[in-house]
Design an enzyme around this catalytic site. Sequence first.
Site, short mmCIF file in Angstrom:
data_model
loop_
_atom_site.label_atom_id
_atom_site.label_comp_id
_atom_site.label_asym_id
_atom_site.label_seq_id
_atom_site.Cartn_x
_atom_site.Cartn_y
_atom_site.Cartn_z
N ILE A 164 -6.61 1.59 -4.49
CA ILE A 164 -6.85 0.33 -5.20
C ILE A 164 -7.69 -0.56 -4.29
CG2 ILE A 164 -5.78 -1.64 -6.34
CD1 ILE A 164 -5.10 0.99 -7.70
N ARG A 175 -1.90 -11.76 -2.35
CA ARG A 175 -3.13 -10.97 -2.28
C ARG A 175 -2.91 -9.60 -2.90
NH1 ARG A 175 -3.72 -9.04 4.06
NH2 ARG A 175 -1.70 -8.01 4.24
N GLY A 176 -4.02 -8.90 -3.15
CA GLY A 176 -3.97 -7.53 -3.63
C GLY A 176 -3.24 -7.38 -4.95
N TYR A 181 3.74 5.99 6.90
CA TYR A 181 3.53 5.25 5.64
C TYR A 181 4.06 6.06 4.46
CZ TYR A 181 1.03 2.78 1.92
OH TYR A 181 0.72 2.08 0.78
#
Length: 237
Positions: A181, A12-13, A148
Site C-alpha cells: 500500500i 497517517r497511512g 515483522y
Amino acid sequence: MSRLAVVFGGSRGIGRAVSQLLAQRGHRVVLLSRNKEAARATAESLPGEKHLGLSCDVSKEEDVQRAFETISKNCGTVGYLVNAAGINRDALLLRSKSEDMLSVLQTNLLGSMLTCRGALRSMLSHGGAIVNIGSVVGVKGNSGQCVYSASKAGLEGFTRSLAKEVATRNIRVNLVAPGFILTDMTAALEKEEAARRIPLGRFGEPAEAAQAVLFLLESPYITGQVLLVDGGLRLAL
C-alpha cells in the site's frame, strides 16, 4: 447509526484513510498517534464535529490505559476499534538487533492486545466491532521480514482467538491483511520492480484498504476472518 470509532495509528497511512472514511460515514472519531500534533491536525481535518486527536504509544501499557480513560471521560462508549499503528525494522534475522525485534513485537502485536483489552471494557455492555491491521507477509512470510512477519502472524492468531472469546457479547473481531500500500512504510521500495510481482500490477491506495476495514466494521455476521487487500500478491508469493 453513528458510533464512537477509535483509530490507533490514525494520523497517517491506512489509519488516516480509515479515520476519514469513518468521519464521512457520520461517526465520531478519536484518532491516536505517537505524534500529538499530527493526531490533532488530522482530527481537525475530518468532516463533521467533535473528533479528537490524542497522543499514545501503543507499546506502553500506561499510555494505552491513559488514552482509554480520556476517551471514556470525554467521549463515551467505544463502538468501533481499528488498530492501524505499526512499525517495521526489516532485516535478515542474523542481522536483526534485539532492541529492534522487541520494538516491532511490542508495537505490532502487544500494542494491539493492549488496545483491544482497553476497548473491550467499553464494548462489553453494548457490543462493538474491532479490526486489526495485519499484513500479507503475516499470512505467507517473506525473506528479510522474519520479525515483522511474526508480529503480523501473531496478530492473526490473536484476532481469531479474541473473536471466539467475545462473540457471545456481540463483539466482532476481524483482520485486514494489506499487501503493498502507498504509505510511509513502503516509501523506500522500488515500486516498478515490486509492482511486477503483484497480479493487479500496482500498489494499493490507503483508501482501498480503508474500504475493507469499513466493510468488516459494518458487517454484522462476520467475525474471526482475515481479508487480504493485496492486489493478488498472495498468489505470487
